[in-house]
Design an enzyme around this catalytic site. Structure first.
Site, PDB file in Angstrom:
ATOM      1  N   GLU A  63       0.809  -1.225   0.000  1.00  0.00           N
ATOM      2  CA  GLU A  63       0.000   0.000   0.000  1.00  0.00           C
ATOM      3  C   GLU A  63       0.845   1.280   0.000  1.00  0.00           C
ATOM      4  OE1 GLU A  63      -2.978  -0.441   3.087  1.00  0.00           O
ATOM      5  OE2 GLU A  63      -4.015  -1.997   1.951  1.00  0.00           O
ATOM      6  N   GLU A  88      -5.443  -8.294  -0.535  1.00  0.00           N
ATOM      7  CA  GLU A  88      -6.151  -8.011   0.717  1.00  0.00           C
ATOM      8  C   GLU A  88      -7.594  -7.673   0.400  1.00  0.00           C
ATOM      9  OE1 GLU A  88      -4.688  -5.173   3.587  1.00  0.00           O
ATOM     10  OE2 GLU A  88      -2.606  -5.797   3.315  1.00  0.00           O
TER      11      GLU A  88
END
Length: 502
Positions: free
Chosen positions: A188, A302
């Site tokens: 991320e 995710e």
């Protein structure tokens, strides 16, 4: 009045709901679904249970972690696990000698990966975070364990670390084994997990250096990214890799069901929690297909119903219908999805303070399975072919031996009590005499009522822990003989049912 939708098979199944525990003023829903066993079908790989996320690397050495991993492996037979922090200082990989030369120590790395492989699970290697002595600055993420998110102070030293790490894995486990792993660069970087400025340009540098170093060890190794949050950067990432001939073997990104449309799509629409994940998956799937590399695999590394700690979501029976609906919508759009996480052996917000706090895991502390754990157990029973079905709350599959397996659910928002649902199933094209019925709801596979009855203790006693584990167990399936083409059972709000038809 009942609605009838032709899905197409000749046998009548009636699911009658008595509304027990529900608001009696809310009328039950009524629905009819006709199922055709001879309807068109397509392969249905279990993409939702190939990979799971977990707490950071060092936690995998704990016995509690490994017990939970084995429990999830038993119900899903998952193949890969992904976690942050293989380069965190606590793993001890990187140091410098008195002259500033790199010293590598892979002792804990070996113990971490040996433990996974011994339990039949391969690493989905997330290359993160920055060793403190390699970091350009001390920029610590606010997670409780404070990972360093700085770029490296010297790219040649980073290249050396990646090459040494990768070579060590190949030397220890063999290229035929490690070629079956995945190497994902960072986590991320479009959020606060990467302190490079500007974020995107410096992540491109990180990815290029990492991918080239890995491929220098062996071109057989699989590397990918951008591992972004909110389904970001994928189109630009592919374009840059194609233009600069940078290796990429798969695309990865993330989204959560409570991410906003503004963050994911740049719009102001209200996207329901049960649609957000697959809307985002569709966006990225289409970006890949329209790119210069249209065959790149998509790994959603995710996803969950919430990125927050919401007990009414991730600790509750809400997860059964939400997960089943997500699987129904995402089929055919993604190669693999990694549920975040398999266990609440997890410390991003600190040491766990109470068993049920809205943790992401399938299993709460002290090895107490949640309803999500049991939902995965039921959905694992689905077959390898998906049979066409005109319903947004049912999923029909067929196993290799011809057994029909149906998932059926009654979705309601987590903050709503919802209403019971009566469903009549009519089957055509197959003689079915027996039904085996599993359920996950407040009365089946949910320890919350027992936990509340004992006063919601912050630190349950050993006896209470055993009671909670028993309360979380799924009862044996209900066996029914099919007579006159009808069968009746209860499907409450937030309920998930799995039916084998033989």
């Amino acid at each position: 009045m009942q609605k009838c939708r032709l899905i197409g098979l000749g046998l009548l199944f009636m699911f009658c709901l008595n509304g027990s525990g529900m608001n009696a003023q809310v009328p039950p829903q009524s629905d009819v679904i006709v199922i055709d066993a001879k309807a068109a079908s397509h392969p249905f790989p279990h993409f939702w249970e190939k990979t799971f996320g977990s707490g950071r690397a060092i936690l995998t050495l704990r016995d509690s972690y490994r017990r939970d991993l084995r429990a999830v492996k038993q119900i899903t037979d998952f193949r890969y696990v992904r976690f942050h922090g293989i380069f965190n200082d606590e793993v001890g990989v990187y140091d410098l000698d008195s002259e500033g030369r790199a010293i590598y120590n892979f002792s804990y790395v070996d113990q971490i990966y040996d433990g996974l492989l011994a339990n039949g699970v391969r690493p989905f290697v997330e290359i993160s975070f920055m060793p403190n002595k390699l970091a350009a600055k001390s920029i610590l993420h606010p997670f409780w364990y404070k990972p360093n998110i700085s770029p490296p102070k010297d790219w040649s030293h980073w290249d050396g670390l990646i090459a040494a790490f990768t070579k060590h894995l190949v030397d220890r486990y063999g290229i035929d084994e490690v070629a079956q792993w995945y190497f994902e660069v960072w986590n991320e970087s479009n959020l606060d997990f990467w302190a490079g400025e500007p974020k995107q340009a410096t992540y491109w540098d990180l990815y290029e250096h990492s991918a080239l170093a890995i491929k220098m060890v062996s071109p057989r190794l699989r590397v990918g990214g951008p591992a972004t949050a909110q389904a970001a950067w994928v189109d630009v990432f592919i374009r840059r890799c194609a233009e600069k001939n940078i290796p990429v073997d798969f695309v990865s990104t993330h989204v959560y069901a409570n991410d906003t449309a503004q963050d994911v799509f740049g719009t102001h629409e209200e996207i329901p929690r049960d649609q957000m994940v697959c809307r985002a998956v569709t966006k990225v799937h289409n970006q890949i297909r329209a790119s210069a590399m249209p065959s790149l695999p998509l790994i959603w590394s995710e996803f969950n119903a919430s990125y927050k700690n919401e007990p009414e979501v991730t600790d509750s029976t809400y997860m059964g219908p939400w997960l089943a609906g997500t699987i129904r919508q995402c089929d055919g759009l993604v190669d693999s999805m990694s549920y975040w996480t398999l266990s609440d052996v997890f410390e991003e917000q600190g040491v766990v303070k109470t068993p049920f706090y809205g943790g992401y895991g399938l299993i709460a502390v002290d090895g107490i399975p949640k309803p999500a754990f049991n939902a995965f157990a039921l959905l694992h029973k689905l077959g390898e072919e998906r049979v066409q079905l005109d319903s947004d709350s049912a999923l029909l599959t067929k196993r290799k031996d011809g057994t029909l397996v149906l998932a059926l659910w009654n979705y309601a928002l987590p903050e709503q009590a919802g209403s019971p649902r009566t469903v009549t199933l009519r089957l055509r094209g197959r003689s079915v005499k027996h039904a085996s019925i599993w359920r996950v709801d407040r009365d089946h596979g949910d320890s919350q009522p027992a936990y509340e009855k004992m006063g919601a203790p912050r630190y349950p006693t050993q006896t209470q822990i055993q009671d909670l584990r028993r309360a979380a167990e799924l009862p044996p399936p209900e066996a029914r003989q099919i007579k006159d083409g009808e069968i009746t059972l209860t499907l409450p709000a937030h309920g998930l049912v799995l039916i084998e038809l033989q």
